[in-house]
Design an enzyme around this catalytic site. Structure first.
Site, PDB file in Angstrom:
ATOM      1  CE  LYS A   1      -3.870  -2.430   2.082  1.00  0.00           C
ATOM      2  NZ  LYS A   1      -4.681  -2.762   3.252  1.00  0.00           N
TER       3      LYS A   1
ATOM      4  CD  GLN B   1      -3.540  -4.277   6.298  1.00  0.00           C
ATOM      5  OE1 GLN B   1      -3.577  -3.259   5.622  1.00  0.00           O
ATOM      6  NE2 GLN B   1      -3.934  -5.440   5.817  1.00  0.00           N
TER       7      GLN B   1
ATOM      8  CG  ASP C   1     -10.066  -0.563   4.347  1.00  0.00           C
ATOM      9  OD1 ASP C   1      -9.780  -0.637   3.144  1.00  0.00           O
ATOM     10  OD2 ASP C   1      -9.318  -0.963   5.255  1.00  0.00           O
TER      11      ASP C   1
END
Ligand code: NDP
Length: 280
Positions: A48, A92, A115
């Protein structure tokens, strides 16, 4: 059978994003929070970071030991919510079991939830209000669009019902007027259902769960799963399907790179929304 090349498409999308982002004076910023020592997460976060650098998004990483107090993480998220220079925030996953993952995720402000995992984002999506679609689901849809695979009126079967992948994918396919079935670990006779799919989307993490006896001739297969065996990556779909299906995503190089690039896209959309730029 045609391979759906997610790596190639993700590079095309990155090029477009880089050009578009370079036209803005202020750099978009993505903040990533990690807790603990998950090895796979380290690889994903590194990908990322690299991808952000490639398109001109600044990457902030807050890396906590698993002993960190939950309140420290919550306070950091609250601080990032208030910071107008930060456009996207992700935690994460997975994080160690002793943390309240729901509470941590739901601290993220919906406008920065790139997200798409907060309850507020989920409710907005259910009500068909504008909100960011979770990255893997969005990556799958963009792959299908790129290969001109229309799902309207088609039979779509999604295997896996997680909040991260299966459920949002099911919902978005329904919005596109597919007839959608969702399966999970308690589904009886999985093969009889997957055999009906024109488009089969598999996200379980079980190596080679699906083989050629479980699919319909000519179907499209999206393999989301990633499992590691002796250092090698495997999908949920046995390669023996390749002489029977019409399209297949490879593992690696299919949905994975699309997921990362959709995070960049969502961050840029959040940036534009926060700056009052209409998304076209
Ligand atoms: P979860 O473990 O959260 O969910 C797995 C789902 O698969 C569950 O709904 C489970 O059912 C279902 N399942 C498990 N075994 C079977 C079975 N034998 N038959 C039918 N259904 C089954 O995983 P995620 O959704 O987070 O991820 C799924 C896979 O996708 C993983 O391999 C993950 O690494 C990968 N992944 C890949 C991404 C990418 O970018 N390529 C991004 C995100 C994930 P139940 O609900 O009943 O337990």
């Amino acid at each position: 059978m045609e391979i759906m090349d997610g790596k190639n498409l993700s590079n095309i999308i990155k090029d477009d994003l880089r050009k578009e982002i370079s036209m803005y004076v202020q750099t978009p910023i993505l903040a990533v929070i990690t807790i603990g020592d998950d090895e796979a997460s380290k690889v994903y976060v590194n990908n990322k970071r690299k991808s952000c650098e490639q398109v001109g998004i600044s990457f902030m990483h807050f890396d906590y030991l698993s002993e960190v107090k939950e309140s420290v993480v919550i306070n950091k998220i609250k601080e990032l919510n208030k910071d107008v220079s930060v456009n996207g925030i992700i935690v994460q996953l997975p994080i160690p079991d002793h943390f309240n993952v729901e509470k941590i995720i739901n601290t993220i402000d919906v406008s920065k939830d790139v997200d798409g995992l907060t309850n507020e984002s989920k409710i907005k999506r259910m009500n068909n209000e504008e909100s960011l679609v979770p990255c893997t689901t969005k990556g799958i849809l963009e792959l299908l669009d790129y290969y001109k695979i229309n799902m309207e009126s088609k039979r779509v079967v999604v295997v896996g019902r997680s909040e991260l992948v299966g459920t949002p994918t099911y919902q978005e396919c329904l919005k596109r007027n597919a007839t959608v079935t969702i399966c999970h670990s308690k589904t009886i006779d999985l093969g009889s259902i997957t055999k009906e799919a024109d488009i089969l989307i598999v996200a379980t993490g079980h190596k080679y769960l699906i083989d050629k006896n479980m699919i319909k001739e000519g179907c499209v297969i999206i393999d989301v799963g990633i499992s590691r065996d002796n250092g090698k990556l495997y999908g949920d779909v046995n390669p023996d399907v390749s002489d029977k299906c019409s399209y297949l995503t490879p593992v690696p190089g299919g949905v994975g790179p699309m997921t990362v690039v959709m995070l960049l896209k969502n961050t840029f959309i959040a940036y534009k929304n926060q700056h009052g730029v209409k998304n076209v």
